[in-house]
Design an enzyme around this catalytic site. Structure first.
Site, PDB file in Angstrom:
ATOM      1  N   ASP A   1       1.453  -3.691  -9.306  1.00 56.51           N
ATOM      2  CA  ASP A   1       1.076  -4.668 -10.237  1.00 56.51           C
ATOM      3  C   ASP A   1       1.091  -4.283 -11.685  1.00 56.51           C
ATOM      4  O   ASP A   1       2.247  -5.708 -12.082  1.00 56.51           O
ATOM      5  CB  ASP A   1      -0.371  -5.137  -9.878  1.00 56.51           C
ATOM      6  CG  ASP A   1      -0.786  -5.315  -8.374  1.00 56.51           C
ATOM      7  OD1 ASP A   1       0.338  -5.062  -7.364  1.00 56.51           O
ATOM      8  OD2 ASP A   1      -2.105  -5.318  -8.034  1.00 56.51           O
TER       9      ASP A   1
ATOM     10  N   HIS B   1       0.854  -1.512   0.327  1.00 53.12           N
ATOM     11  CA  HIS B   1       0.117   0.032   0.066  1.00 53.12           C
ATOM     12  C   HIS B   1       0.408   1.532   0.333  1.00 53.12           C
ATOM     13  O   HIS B   1       0.297   2.574   0.360  1.00 53.12           O
ATOM     14  CB  HIS B   1      -0.679  -0.022   1.053  1.00 53.12           C
ATOM     15  CG  HIS B   1      -2.379  -0.821   1.017  1.00 53.12           C
ATOM     16  ND1 HIS B   1      -3.454  -0.779   0.469  1.00 53.12           N
ATOM     17  CD2 HIS B   1      -2.153  -2.730   1.183  1.00 53.12           C
ATOM     18  CE1 HIS B   1      -4.083  -2.124   0.568  1.00 53.12           C
ATOM     19  NE2 HIS B   1      -3.009  -3.159   0.745  1.00 53.12           N
ATOM     20  N   THR B   2       2.343   0.991  -0.533  1.00 56.54           N
ATOM     21  CA  THR B   2       2.803   2.237  -0.300  1.00 56.54           C
ATOM     22  C   THR B   2       2.887   3.084  -1.617  1.00 56.54           C
ATOM     23  O   THR B   2       3.418   4.277  -1.975  1.00 56.54           O
ATOM     24  CB  THR B   2       4.528   2.129   0.243  1.00 56.54           C
ATOM     25  OG1 THR B   2       4.442   0.549  -0.355  1.00 56.54           O
ATOM     26  CG2 THR B   2       4.857   1.954   1.360  1.00 56.54           C
TER      27      THR B   2
ATOM     28  N   LEU C   1      -2.985 -12.058  -6.178  1.00 52.92           N
ATOM     29  CA  LEU C   1      -1.314 -12.367  -6.995  1.00 52.92           C
ATOM     30  C   LEU C   1      -1.514 -11.539  -7.975  1.00 52.92           C
ATOM     31  O   LEU C   1      -0.772 -11.758  -9.428  1.00 52.92           O
ATOM     32  CB  LEU C   1      -0.776 -13.731  -7.052  1.00 52.92           C
ATOM     33  CG  LEU C   1      -1.037 -14.703  -5.954  1.00 52.92           C
ATOM     34  CD1 LEU C   1      -0.920 -15.763  -6.184  1.00 52.92           C
ATOM     35  CD2 LEU C   1       0.289 -14.129  -5.339  1.00 52.92           C
ATOM     36  N   SER C   2      -2.242 -10.911  -8.821  1.00 54.56           N
ATOM     37  CA  SER C   2      -2.905  -9.232  -9.402  1.00 54.56           C
ATOM     38  C   SER C   2      -2.865 -10.598 -10.525  1.00 54.56           C
ATOM     39  O   SER C   2      -2.407  -9.884 -11.680  1.00 54.56           O
ATOM     40  CB  SER C   2      -1.827  -9.045  -9.073  1.00 54.56           C
ATOM     41  OG  SER C   2      -1.374  -8.089  -8.262  1.00 54.56           O
TER      42      SER C   2
ATOM     43  N   ALA D   1      -6.601 -14.012  -5.619  1.00 55.48           N
ATOM     44  CA  ALA D   1      -5.518 -14.737  -4.483  1.00 55.48           C
ATOM     45  C   ALA D   1      -4.414 -13.918  -4.243  1.00 55.48           C
ATOM     46  O   ALA D   1      -3.977 -13.797  -3.321  1.00 55.48           O
ATOM     47  CB  ALA D   1      -4.918 -15.821  -4.602  1.00 55.48           C
TER      48      ALA D   1
HETATM   49  C1  GLA Z   1      -3.427  -3.634  -4.821  1.00 58.75           C
HETATM   50  C2  GLA Z   1      -3.086  -2.931  -5.713  1.00 58.75           C
HETATM   51  C3  GLA Z   1      -1.996  -2.657  -5.885  1.00 58.75           C
HETATM   52  C4  GLA Z   1      -0.698  -2.449  -4.370  1.00 58.75           C
HETATM   53  C5  GLA Z   1      -1.096  -4.051  -3.857  1.00 58.75           C
HETATM   54  C6  GLA Z   1      -0.930  -2.919  -1.914  1.00 58.75           C
HETATM   55  O1  GLA Z   1      -2.056  -5.091  -4.885  1.00 58.75           O
HETATM   56  O2  GLA Z   1      -3.736  -2.770  -7.289  1.00 58.75           O
HETATM   57  O3  GLA Z   1      -1.143  -1.103  -6.660  1.00 58.75           O
HETATM   58  O4  GLA Z   1      -1.292  -1.381  -3.671  1.00 58.75           O
HETATM   59  O5  GLA Z   1      -2.572  -3.897  -3.132  1.00 58.75           O
HETATM   60  O6  GLA Z   1       0.390  -3.025  -2.118  1.00 58.75           O
END
Ligand code: GLA
Length: 408
Positions: free
Chosen positions: A195, A59-60, A148-149, A146
């Site tokens: 991601d 979340h950074t 994992l994007s 999950a």
């Molecule tokens: C999701 C968002 C990212 C990031 C993460 C947390 O995956 O798509 O942009 O903020 O959460 O690190």
């Protein structure tokens, strides 16, 4: 988010997972569904986009801070034939669902997986590029929902397919930003760049450190003697867009308060723990905890890079533990399942570091494990985790992989 299931429940072994992606099999599946393509067998193209796991820096990204993800060798592939009629039609091979849209139509968001494709087409056009029509099949061995994007992977794979050979002329980081725009403006989740960045710029054997303000990045090789293991809690990531957007709004609200302490603070990337303390009661306890996570997490990213470069395993263990505690207690996005999975992992001999990864509220943990330790970890997770949670976990050894592209 994420109506993409993409990962048939019966598929458990590594060879099952590889078979899903076999390029010849995908081309055959495409032609079977569209026999007119038989004469054009040589024109079939196969593109791929990996998932990602974040080592640290959670979340950074939308706070202009630092992240350290790696693209992984679980991925989404599309086999396609270009079509001159301006229609994009895709069939999912996990459940044979077929859906399509016309590139010329103003397609409203439908709440399905096709949003990620249509949103990408829209964002490509907004960037002045020309997506093409196609008929394709889409397959995935990347668990969905999950953390994992898989959604960013659909965006990147479909961008590569819709651009065809012209995709090679777009810098990977630019393509990442286009796909992020699809997610922000079309799908409606105010996610950061991590991601799409990881999945566009991935490098075999390395994590990627990104400065989310300057967008400078570099590779951080993973020590050869450490394996990367993802443990899926078996609980879907319950990150709906609203919980994510709420965290983002809280970070912005904290910045507005901290500006009264120091007007040069533009984002939580600029803030310090001293400034958070100086804000006193003006920062309510929830905003204080959110800001504390971001400030301490940015420091942990730099320290984790240093620990990887020095192969300092004790430091890696401490940093992952502190990162997990911060996400659980200050950012409040862990879950009992994620906490249980981390507790089990850190008690296993050979596990160097473990923490939750990704957006939170379910999904996966990321583990750094001494070579050969993945089997011990799997045994311990299968023995201990179901009894604690009633859920069926998956232990997935992964490798840091290259970013999205076309297969040769
Ligand atoms: C999701 C968002 C990212 C990031 C993460 C947390 O995956 O798509 O942009 O903020 O959460 O690190």
């Amino acid at each position: 988010m994420g109506q993409w299931r993409g990962y048939p429940d019966g598929v458990r072994t590594t060879s099952d997972r590889q078979a899903i992606l076999d390029a010849d099999g995908l081309a055959a599946a495409l032609i079977e569904r569209d026999p007119t393509g038989r004469a054009r067998r040589d024109d079939v193209r196969v593109v791929r986009a990996p998932g990602r796991v974040n080592l640290i820096g959670e979340h950074t990204d939308y706070n202009e801070g630092f992240v350290l993800p790696a693209a992984i060798d679980l991925e989404i592939r599309i086999a396609y034939l270009a079509a001159g009629d301006g229609r994009v039609e895709l069939t999912r091979l996990d459940d044979n669902e077929r859906d399509s849209f016309a590139l010329t139509e103003e397609r409203p968001r439908g709440g399905t997986w096709l949003d990620y494709v249509a949103g990408t087409a829209w964002a490509l056009r907004e960037a002045g590029l020309e997506p093409q029509g196609l008929r394709g099949v889409i397959a995935s061995n990347l668990p969905a929902n999950a953390g994992l994007s898989s959604s960013a992977a659909i965006e990147l794979a479909s961008a590569w397919a819709m651009l065809g050979d012209a995709a090679r002329d777009v810098a990977p980081l630019d393509l990442a930003r286009i796909c992020q725009r699809a997610e922000n403006a079309y799908v409606g989740v105010q996610s950061g760049l991590m991601d799409q960045f990881a999945e566009a710029c991935g490098t075999a054997g390395a994590a990627l450190e990104l400065d989310c303000r300057s967008l400078d990045w570099r590779t951080v090789p993973l020590p050869d003697a450490l394996e990367l293991v993802v443990c899926h809690t078996g609980s879907a990531r319950r990150l709906d867009g609203s919980a994510y957007n709420e965290r983002r709004a809280q970070c912005d609200a904290a910045v507005a308060v901290l500006r009264h302490v120091d007007s040069s603070i533009r984002s939580l990337r600029d803030a310090t723990l001293e400034q958070i303390a100086a804000a006193g009661d003006a920062l309510d306890p929830v905003l204080r905890r959110r800001a504390t996570h971001i400030v301490t997490e940015n420091v942990r990213v730099a320290e984790t890079v240093a620990a990887l470069e020095a192969d300092d395993r004790a430091a890696l263990g401490r940093l992952f533990a502190a990162g997990h505690a911060s996400l659980r207690d200050d950012f409040e996005i862990s879950s009992p399942e994620l906490d249980a999975m981390v507790e089990i992992a850190v008690s296993v001999h050979g596990v160097v570091a473990a923490r939750m990864t990704g957006g939170g509220f379910g999904g996966c943990t990321v583990n750094l494990v001494e070579a050969g330790g993945a089997d011990t970890l799997r045994t311990a997770v299968l023995a201990g985790y179901p009894a604690r949670t009633g859920l069926r976990p998956m232990v997935l050894p992964v490798k840091a992989a290259p970013g999205a592209g076309q297969l040769a």
